[in-house]
Design an enzyme around this catalytic site. Structure first.
Site, PDB file in Angstrom:
ATOM      1  N   ARG A   1       0.548  -1.075   0.121  1.00 33.44           N
ATOM      2  CA  ARG A   1      -0.404   0.171   0.019  1.00 33.44           C
ATOM      3  C   ARG A   1       0.341   1.149  -0.435  1.00 33.44           C
ATOM      4  O   ARG A   1       1.969   1.267   0.401  1.00 33.44           O
ATOM      5  CB  ARG A   1      -0.966  -0.430   0.927  1.00 33.44           C
ATOM      6  CG  ARG A   1      -2.145  -1.174   0.858  1.00 33.44           C
ATOM      7  CD  ARG A   1      -2.993  -0.907   2.229  1.00 33.44           C
ATOM      8  NE  ARG A   1      -2.040  -1.515   3.530  1.00 33.44           N
ATOM      9  CZ  ARG A   1      -1.187  -0.464   4.305  1.00 33.44           C
ATOM     10  NH1 ARG A   1      -2.307   0.745   4.066  1.00 33.44           N
ATOM     11  NH2 ARG A   1      -0.957  -1.026   5.790  1.00 33.44           N
TER      12      ARG A   1
ATOM     13  N   LYS B   1      -8.856  -2.537   0.931  1.00 31.15           N
ATOM     14  CA  LYS B   1      -8.508  -1.066   2.041  1.00 31.15           C
ATOM     15  C   LYS B   1      -9.789  -0.112   1.057  1.00 31.15           C
ATOM     16  O   LYS B   1     -10.061   0.552   2.012  1.00 31.15           O
ATOM     17  CB  LYS B   1      -7.324  -0.964   2.052  1.00 31.15           C
ATOM     18  CG  LYS B   1      -6.635  -2.322   2.301  1.00 31.15           C
ATOM     19  CD  LYS B   1      -7.146  -2.703   4.248  1.00 31.15           C
ATOM     20  CE  LYS B   1      -6.307  -3.715   4.453  1.00 31.15           C
ATOM     21  NZ  LYS B   1      -7.117  -4.414   5.948  1.00 31.15           N
TER      22      LYS B   1
ATOM     23  N   HIS C   1     -11.872  -3.602  12.638  1.00 27.36           N
ATOM     24  CA  HIS C   1     -10.674  -4.063  11.720  1.00 27.36           C
ATOM     25  C   HIS C   1     -10.148  -5.069  12.306  1.00 27.36           C
ATOM     26  O   HIS C   1      -9.353  -5.446  12.760  1.00 27.36           O
ATOM     27  CB  HIS C   1      -9.356  -3.386  10.525  1.00 27.36           C
ATOM     28  CG  HIS C   1      -7.789  -3.723  10.381  1.00 27.36           C
ATOM     29  ND1 HIS C   1      -6.444  -3.458  10.821  1.00 27.36           N
ATOM     30  CD2 HIS C   1      -7.675  -4.514   9.259  1.00 27.36           C
ATOM     31  CE1 HIS C   1      -5.125  -4.085  10.246  1.00 27.36           C
ATOM     32  NE2 HIS C   1      -6.853  -5.086   8.815  1.00 27.36           N
TER      33      HIS C   1
ATOM     34  N   SER D   1      -1.376  -6.210   9.647  1.00 29.35           N
ATOM     35  CA  SER D   1      -0.636  -7.186   9.036  1.00 29.35           C
ATOM     36  C   SER D   1       0.499  -7.688   9.925  1.00 29.35           C
ATOM     37  O   SER D   1       1.825  -6.934  10.446  1.00 29.35           O
ATOM     38  CB  SER D   1      -0.166  -6.753   7.144  1.00 29.35           C
ATOM     39  OG  SER D   1      -1.016  -6.489   6.660  1.00 29.35           O
TER      40      SER D   1
ATOM     41  N   LYS E   1      -2.743 -12.264  12.879  1.00 29.47           N
ATOM     42  CA  LYS E   1      -4.720 -12.419  12.552  1.00 29.47           C
ATOM     43  C   LYS E   1      -5.268 -13.393  11.802  1.00 29.47           C
ATOM     44  O   LYS E   1      -6.284 -14.198  11.925  1.00 29.47           O
ATOM     45  CB  LYS E   1      -4.784 -10.615  12.777  1.00 29.47           C
ATOM     46  CG  LYS E   1      -6.528 -10.293  12.496  1.00 29.47           C
ATOM     47  CD  LYS E   1      -6.914  -8.601  12.764  1.00 29.47           C
ATOM     48  CE  LYS E   1      -6.222  -8.299  10.908  1.00 29.47           C
ATOM     49  NZ  LYS E   1      -6.789  -8.457   9.875  1.00 29.47           N
ATOM     50  N   THR E   2      -4.576 -13.168  10.689  1.00 30.76           N
ATOM     51  CA  THR E   2      -5.259 -14.347   9.503  1.00 30.76           C
ATOM     52  C   THR E   2      -5.211 -16.325   9.876  1.00 30.76           C
ATOM     53  O   THR E   2      -5.819 -16.830   9.990  1.00 30.76           O
ATOM     54  CB  THR E   2      -5.014 -14.523   7.765  1.00 30.76           C
ATOM     55  OG1 THR E   2      -5.459 -12.411   7.689  1.00 30.76           O
ATOM     56  CG2 THR E   2      -5.527 -15.051   7.234  1.00 30.76           C
TER      57      THR E   2
ATOM     58  N   ASP F   1     -10.260 -10.253   8.375  1.00 32.68           N
ATOM     59  CA  ASP F   1     -10.114  -9.304   8.174  1.00 32.68           C
ATOM     60  C   ASP F   1     -10.950  -8.216   8.588  1.00 32.68           C
ATOM     61  O   ASP F   1     -10.402  -7.311   9.083  1.00 32.68           O
ATOM     62  CB  ASP F   1      -9.495  -9.134   7.177  1.00 32.68           C
ATOM     63  CG  ASP F   1      -8.380  -7.465   6.845  1.00 32.68           C
ATOM     64  OD1 ASP F   1      -7.301  -7.391   7.518  1.00 32.68           O
ATOM     65  OD2 ASP F   1      -8.167  -6.766   6.277  1.00 32.68           O
TER      66      ASP F   1
ATOM     67  N   ARG G   1       1.276 -12.291  -0.995  1.00 35.40           N
ATOM     68  CA  ARG G   1      -0.111 -12.484  -1.025  1.00 35.40           C
ATOM     69  C   ARG G   1      -0.683 -14.085  -1.570  1.00 35.40           C
ATOM     70  O   ARG G   1      -0.126 -13.645  -2.715  1.00 35.40           O
ATOM     71  CB  ARG G   1      -0.911 -11.669  -0.870  1.00 35.40           C
ATOM     72  CG  ARG G   1      -0.777  -9.473   0.088  1.00 35.40           C
ATOM     73  CD  ARG G   1      -0.839 -10.262   1.462  1.00 35.40           C
ATOM     74  NE  ARG G   1      -0.341  -9.304   1.995  1.00 35.40           N
ATOM     75  CZ  ARG G   1      -1.319  -9.008   3.152  1.00 35.40           C
ATOM     76  NH1 ARG G   1      -2.127  -9.869   3.528  1.00 35.40           N
ATOM     77  NH2 ARG G   1      -0.680  -7.642   4.336  1.00 35.40           N
TER      78      ARG G   1
END
Length: 562
Positions: free
Chosen positions: A87, A230, A250, A268, A272-273, A287, A352
């Site tokens: 990003r 996003k 988030h 990130s 979390k994932t 997410d 990713r």
């Protein structure tokens, strides 16, 4: 009724859609009324070939033929985002206009753009798209709850981007697609074409801009697909609290066999994932979610998982989701076998994979839970190695840590980040915040108190020393901690007070070494630990100063005391 098998590539059944729960047909011609909308937007319908909700197979064909994409040995499409592999938050703009200007948290996160500049960039994007032989359109939904979802239209010039959003948005049924009508929000992705650096307000050749009055987003100068994902989240982060009165978060979410729901917060690289993809629990999403008055629902129709170091034994659910229909982004491969190389970071650390959520075997379809969360888990990646692996927070601490959003940026998640860097990202997602953080924090606190939700802080970062000295907390221990939260055994343990930060930490937990639970014991150099602890505490105090005027005295006192 269609099966919910993870191998199925059609659209899952959602409430109210049972009579039309068939995947969109191979026909993707635009209806006459839709053609008028495109003409009005400035598209030259006599020159371009619009492909609306094209089949996955055709997107594969076009990506291979026109973009140099490769089909991996597992069937996933391997494609590349070019120069930008993460990003570009410094290039994000929000249009300053009368309908939203009083709600937006203006500053370094939400940089103002005037309406005239937006119109210039919008026209530039459409002009570029008009020069492409193929223009892809994907119409889908953001939000699984029909009460709060929005219709999103993505217009782009790369099959890779169309397939990405096919995976990340909620795919419409054939009936829903036929009746889609005018979208609630439109994304013009002309990322292959640069912004004009000499246009007022532009700081580079990249620009990601959102106009809430026009209900549009324009992307120039970056082909990183995550900007679209996003961007949609930023839109929902505005609309859910302002229009619907619901709390956008988030976070990832999953549901236990008894219906108990857990929310996981973290940026990130914090896990979390990984931690929400639990074989013993149904995945609601990885997410982006909304905590509504009636429960929790996922905003997305897919997952966007980090691939660096991906191991089939450690993360079997994610590894197994990398198959036909998925996109591997910036992942290198063996030229002879087409096997992905998840260890290679030659292009970026931020490799990713984007895949439909039904590719996770235990995904909950529809992605909605009709229960209030039992546990909220804050995930942080502490590069200083100071914070304990798990702590139980009281209500004031829950607000303090949510507003602080402490973690470390890990390599590759943003341009220019090549090693872990400590940061404070309010609400565990500062780059995506649209309203003032206190509005989200207040809503979260109210819902947690009302529901009797327990709040936990888990450090998935370093232990026994800071980055470069200690080691990352083993995933097996973090999973054991999360399991103990879910089965209720952790809450029954004895707790002691962790100094300086005044956190409650368990004195023991089956399956986790006791010396790991207390950082003081984990560090061999006690003096070094004390110094690092004081250093980190000072950083918290300094970072929280901007929120101090907006919180109660008890929340302010819930932070570390030096």
């Amino acid at each position: 009724m269609p099966s919910a098998s993870p191998d199925r590539t059609g659209t899952p059944v959602r409430p109210g859609a049972e009579d039309a729960a068939t995947a969109p047909s191979a026909s993707y011609a635009l209806l006459g009324k839709d053609l008028d909308l495109f003409s009005q937007a400035g598209f030259d319908m006599e020159k371009i070939h619009l492909k609306r909700n094209a089949p996955v197979a055709q997107l594969y064909e076009d990506a291979v033929k026109y973009e140099g994409a490769v089909i991996s040995s597992s069937g996933a499409l391997i494609n590349f985002s070019g120069k930008k592999t993460g990003r570009s938050p410094k290039d994000k703009r929000i249009v300053y206009e009368e309908t939203s200007k009083d709600d937006v948290w203006w500053g370094s996160v939400n940089i103002k753009m005037d309406e005239h500049t937006f119109e210039i960039n919008r026209e530039r994007a459409i002009d570029y798209l008009n020069t492409r032989d193929n223009v892809y359109v994907f119409d889908g939904f953001a939000g699984w709850d029909p009460l709060y979802r929005i219709k999103v239209r993505v217009i782009c010039a790369r099959a890779y981007h169309a397939l990405f959003m096919n995976n990340m948005l909620i795919r419409p049924t054939a009936k829903e697609l036929a009746e889609f009508g005018e979208p609630d929000f439109t994304i013009y992705n002309a990322g292959q074409f640069p912004a004009n650096r000499f246009t007022a307000g532009m700081t580079s050749s990249t620009s990601i801009e959102v106009n809430f009055k026009r209900k549009e987003m324009v992307i120039l100068g970056t082909e990183y697909a995550g900007e679209m994902k996003k961007g949609v989240f930023s839109v929902m982060h505005y609309l859910q609290p302002v229009k619907f009165g619901q709390l956008s978060l988030h976070s990832s979410a999953n549901e236990g066999p008894n219906g108990d729901v857990s929310l996981f917060f973290g940026l990130s690289g914090t896990g979390k994932t990984t931690l929400s993809a639990d074989p013993a629990r149904a995945l609601i999403g990885d997410d982006e979610h909304v905590w509504s008055d009636t429960g929790v629902f996922n905003i997305e129709g897919g997952c966007y998982a980090k691939c660096v170091g991906l191991d089939a034994n450690k993360e079997p659910e994610i590894f197994g989701a990398i198959k036909y229909g998925s996109i591997l982004e910036n992942v290198t491969y063996d030229y002879n076998t087409r096997e992905p190389n998840y260890e290679d970071t030659g292009i970026t650390e931020n490799t990713r994979c984007a895949y439909p959520i039904e590719y996770i075997p235990n995904a909950k379809i529809p992605c909605i839970a009709n229960a209030q969360p039992s546990n909220v888990i804050y995930l942080t990646c502490d590069a200083f190695g100071v914070l304990p692996p798990v702590s139980l927070l009281n209500s004031d601490q829950a607000q303090y840590w949510f507003l602080s959003g402490y973690t470390s940026k890990t390599p590759g998640t943003e341009d220019g980040i090549s090693e872990p860097t400590p940061t404070f990202s309010t609400c565990f997602g500062q780059p995506f915040i649209i309203l003032h953080p206190s509005r989200y924090a207040t809503m979260l606190a109210e819902r947690m108190v009302k529901s009797g939700t327990k709040c936990w802080l888990i450090n998935t970062g370093w232990t026994g020393g800071k980055f470069g000295v200690g080691k990352r907390c083993p995933l097996k221990y973090t999973r054991a901690i999360v399991d103990a939260i879910h089965d209720g055994s952790l809450a029954k343990q004895e707790f002691s007070t962790f100094p300086t930060f005044n956190l409650q930490i368990p004195t023991s937990l089956p399956g986790v070494p006791s010396e790991l639970l207390d950082p003081v014991q984990a560090w061999a150099d006690k003096a070094a630990f004390k110094a690092e602890s004081a250093k980190l505490a000072g950083m918290f105090t300094a970072a929280f100063e901007k929120y101090a005027p907006d919180v109660s005295a008890s929340v302010l006192a819930a932070g570390p005391q030096v």
